[in-house]
Design a protein around this motif. Sequence first.
Motif, PDB file in Angstrom:
ATOM      1  N   ALA A  28     -28.752  22.655   1.544  1.00 57.00           N
ATOM      2  CA  ALA A  28     -28.192  23.235   0.306  1.00 57.00           C
ATOM      3  C   ALA A  28     -26.761  23.713   0.553  1.00 57.00           C
ATOM      4  CB  ALA A  28     -29.071  24.389  -0.157  1.00 57.00           C
ATOM      5  N   LYS A  29     -26.510  24.277   1.749  1.00 54.61           N
ATOM      6  CA  LYS A  29     -25.143  24.729   2.055  1.00 54.61           C
ATOM      7  C   LYS A  29     -24.235  23.527   2.253  1.00 54.61           C
ATOM      8  CE  LYS A  29     -22.204  27.451   5.124  1.00 54.61           C
ATOM      9  NZ  LYS A  29     -22.034  28.096   6.428  1.00 54.61           N
ATOM     10  N   ALA A  30     -24.742  22.521   2.953  1.00 55.42           N
ATOM     11  CA  ALA A  30     -23.930  21.307   3.191  1.00 55.42           C
ATOM     12  C   ALA A  30     -23.502  20.700   1.861  1.00 55.42           C
ATOM     13  CB  ALA A  30     -24.731  20.297   4.016  1.00 55.42           C
ATOM     14  N   ASP A  31     -24.405  20.701   0.891  1.00 52.07           N
ATOM     15  CA  ASP A  31     -24.095  20.079  -0.406  1.00 52.07           C
ATOM     16  C   ASP A  31     -22.922  20.743  -1.104  1.00 52.07           C
ATOM     17  OD1 ASP A  31     -27.395  18.894  -1.439  1.00 52.07           O
ATOM     18  OD2 ASP A  31     -25.711  17.882  -0.468  1.00 52.07           O
ATOM     19  N   THR A  32     -22.617  21.995  -0.744  1.00 59.29           N
ATOM     20  CA  THR A  32     -21.494  22.684  -1.411  1.00 59.29           C
ATOM     21  C   THR A  32     -20.170  22.424  -0.693  1.00 59.29           C
ATOM     22  OG1 THR A  32     -21.738  24.674  -0.054  1.00 59.29           O
ATOM     23  CG2 THR A  32     -23.057  24.565  -2.071  1.00 59.29           C
ATOM     24  N   LEU A  33     -20.219  21.813   0.491  1.00 57.88           N
ATOM     25  CA  LEU A  33     -18.975  21.540   1.236  1.00 57.88           C
ATOM     26  C   LEU A  33     -18.173  20.484   0.495  1.00 57.88           C
ATOM     27  CD1 LEU A  33     -20.416  21.407   4.883  1.00 57.88           C
ATOM     28  CD2 LEU A  33     -19.116  23.286   3.846  1.00 57.88           C
ATOM     29  N   THR A  34     -16.854  20.574   0.584  1.00 57.72           N
ATOM     30  CA  THR A  34     -16.008  19.574  -0.074  1.00 57.72           C
ATOM     31  C   THR A  34     -15.023  18.984   0.937  1.00 57.72           C
ATOM     32  OG1 THR A  34     -14.336  21.239  -0.634  1.00 57.72           O
ATOM     33  CG2 THR A  34     -16.059  20.801  -2.283  1.00 57.72           C
ATOM     34  N   ASP A  35     -14.533  17.775   0.639  1.00 56.16           N
ATOM     35  CA  ASP A  35     -13.479  17.199   1.488  1.00 56.16           C
ATOM     36  C   ASP A  35     -12.122  17.666   0.956  1.00 56.16           C
ATOM     37  OD1 ASP A  35     -13.450  13.792   0.085  1.00 56.16           O
ATOM     38  OD2 ASP A  35     -12.905  15.743  -0.750  1.00 56.16           O
ATOM     39  N   HIS A  36     -11.029  17.203   1.560  1.00 56.75           N
ATOM     40  CA  HIS A  36      -9.712  17.717   1.157  1.00 56.75           C
ATOM     41  C   HIS A  36      -9.345  17.323  -0.261  1.00 56.75           C
ATOM     42  CE1 HIS A  36      -9.045  19.429   5.023  1.00 56.75           C
ATOM     43  NE2 HIS A  36      -8.909  18.292   5.667  1.00 56.75           N
ATOM     44  N   SER A  37     -10.044  16.330  -0.821  1.00 55.43           N
ATOM     45  CA  SER A  37      -9.715  15.930  -2.200  1.00 55.43           C
ATOM     46  C   SER A  37     -10.604  16.671  -3.201  1.00 55.43           C
ATOM     47  CB  SER A  37      -9.934  14.419  -2.367  1.00 55.43           C
ATOM     48  OG  SER A  37     -11.328  14.150  -2.396  1.00 55.43           O
ATOM     49  N   GLY A  38     -11.549  17.491  -2.696  1.00 56.27           N
ATOM     50  CA  GLY A  38     -12.411  18.265  -3.598  1.00 56.27           C
ATOM     51  C   GLY A  38     -13.748  17.604  -3.893  1.00 56.27           C
ATOM     52  N   THR A  39     -14.000  16.423  -3.320  1.00 62.59           N
ATOM     53  CA  THR A  39     -15.305  15.763  -3.500  1.00 62.59           C
ATOM     54  C   THR A  39     -16.379  16.547  -2.735  1.00 62.59           C
ATOM     55  OG1 THR A  39     -14.198  13.615  -3.611  1.00 62.59           O
ATOM     56  CG2 THR A  39     -16.573  13.592  -3.174  1.00 62.59           C
ATOM     57  N   SER A  40     -17.534  16.784  -3.362  1.00 57.55           N
ATOM     58  CA  SER A  40     -18.584  17.554  -2.680  1.00 57.55           C
ATOM     59  C   SER A  40     -19.454  16.626  -1.838  1.00 57.55           C
ATOM     60  CB  SER A  40     -19.473  18.272  -3.711  1.00 57.55           C
ATOM     61  OG  SER A  40     -20.309  17.304  -4.347  1.00 57.55           O
ATOM     62  N   PHE A  41     -20.086  17.212  -0.814  1.00 62.17           N
ATOM     63  CA  PHE A  41     -21.016  16.454   0.044  1.00 62.17           C
ATOM     64  C   PHE A  41     -22.157  15.915  -0.811  1.00 62.17           C
ATOM     65  CE2 PHE A  41     -22.709  15.271   4.067  1.00 62.17           C
ATOM     66  CZ  PHE A  41     -24.070  15.572   4.091  1.00 62.17           C
ATOM     67  N   ALA A  42     -22.624  16.723  -1.747  1.00 64.99           N
ATOM     68  CA  ALA A  42     -23.732  16.297  -2.629  1.00 64.99           C
ATOM     69  C   ALA A  42     -23.337  15.027  -3.389  1.00 64.99           C
ATOM     70  CB  ALA A  42     -24.078  17.413  -3.610  1.00 64.99           C
ATOM     71  N   ALA A  43     -22.130  15.024  -3.948  1.00 63.91           N
ATOM     72  CA  ALA A  43     -21.685  13.855  -4.724  1.00 63.91           C
ATOM     73  C   ALA A  43     -21.542  12.649  -3.810  1.00 63.91           C
ATOM     74  CB  ALA A  43     -20.356  14.164  -5.412  1.00 63.91           C
ATOM     75  N   ALA A  44     -20.964  12.856  -2.634  1.00 65.35           N
ATOM     76  CA  ALA A  44     -20.736  11.728  -1.714  1.00 65.35           C
ATOM     77  C   ALA A  44     -22.054  11.125  -1.257  1.00 65.35           C
ATOM     78  CB  ALA A  44     -19.928  12.192  -0.504  1.00 65.35           C
ATOM     79  N   ARG A  45     -23.014  11.972  -0.863  1.00 63.19           N
ATOM     80  CA  ARG A  45     -24.253  11.407  -0.315  1.00 63.19           C
ATOM     81  C   ARG A  45     -25.118  10.776  -1.411  1.00 63.19           C
ATOM     82  NH1 ARG A  45     -29.153  14.454  -0.210  1.00 63.19           N
ATOM     83  NH2 ARG A  45     -28.997  16.547  -1.094  1.00 63.19           N
ATOM     84  N   SER A  46     -24.840  11.148  -2.663  1.00 67.43           N
ATOM     85  CA  SER A  46     -25.635  10.549  -3.757  1.00 67.43           C
ATOM     86  C   SER A  46     -25.347   9.050  -3.875  1.00 67.43           C
ATOM     87  CB  SER A  46     -25.317  11.238  -5.094  1.00 67.43           C
ATOM     88  OG  SER A  46     -23.987  10.916  -5.480  1.00 67.43           O
TER      89      SER A  46
END
Length: 393
Positions: free
Chosen positions: A134-152
């Motif tokens: 759940a914490k990982a999912d809130t992490l973002t890359d330098h462009s603001g994309t979230s881990f949740a969005a990327a892994r989806s």
Amino acid sequence: MTVNENRFLADLHKLREFGASGIAKGVVRPAYSDADIAARRWLAGRMEEAGLRPHFDPVGNLFGMAPGTSLLMGSHSDSQPEGGWLDGALGVIAALEIARSSDRPISVVSFQDEEGRFGVTTGSAVWSGTLDLAKADTLTDHSGTSFAAARSSMSDMAQGFVDPARFSGFIEMHIEQGPTLDAEGDLIGVVTDIVGIRDMVISFEGQQNHAGTTPMHLRRDAFQALSLFNAEINDRFQNVVTPQTVWTIGHVDVHPNASSIVPGRVRFSMQWRDGDADRLRRMEEIIRGVAQEVADRVGMDLSFGPMLGLEPVAMDQRLRLALEAGAEQIAPNQWRRMPSGALHDATNVSRLMPVAMLFVPSINGISHDFAEDTSESDLVAGLNVLGQAVEQL
Ligand code: HGY
Ligand code: MN
Ligand code: MN
């Protein structure tokens, strides 16, 4: 065990094609990019051909499962924004070749986002419980994309998390990424321990203003704050660090990054590494203290992002001795024990099972750069040491 050196090298060169950059042998294959996902699909196919069952977990870690209990070998296949063709990839393909050549059950893994587009060794950190999903999912890359969005983007392939009890231990082969083996003329490094790391984002917020009409003494220039901060920590660190301690401000976002505007805000990455957890803690105190002093002096609003970190870890003695025996067999008097200044998935996996690592030389010690390279004979020597070690076990 007889490995197939040509098949091993051919697969390494094939993996490099996914995200191949035009320069040298570099790759651009960040976690969850099209190139990364295509590479993982290809790896899954090669695992299947090797008689392993491909298994993607919820964060994109790809396992090639041998039946029953097995030794796990592998690394990661995602790259830095400007990566080399071997960082991570070598360990995955070497594991695949050992699995194909050994009569013992060997499972293979390519962890996801080891290079920390979102966190720090994110995929293995989630799998090992170091980092809560759940914490990982809130992490973002330098462009603001979230881990949740990327892994989806890999959710169609995702199954559950693999049970670590399926594995008796983990061995990771990796390029050294530093100058020691190359400079000393050694072929093999048997890793004794992996350093610890701390990583966070710091922001200074001052006053954006006109670069021509704003007198120097009235400015609240965020870049000047960063400049003072950097000079001050370099000075304060001198009575805390050793020659092995490293610290890096690698990413700086100056806003609005225009030549006629006094920067109102800087956001920068602050990363430091050392083999001693207490020294990491003392450096954190200096970093937080100096940031506050500078903010007060220059009139900045200061904010700290979440701090990510991994503790220093020693390699498992039994697995390490098997690697040493293999090294003595394949490269007598041309191997050495050494610490790892780079972070690896093995740190996270060490929470779950015994782990050990093997290094091969990096030419001129270059890594995290398109020019990263190792001679094919050195790559094959490392593969043969792995094979010997598995026979020992
Ligand atoms: O930064 C590291 O140590 C690893 O290569 N990601
Ligand atoms: Mn790596
Ligand atoms: Mn790396």
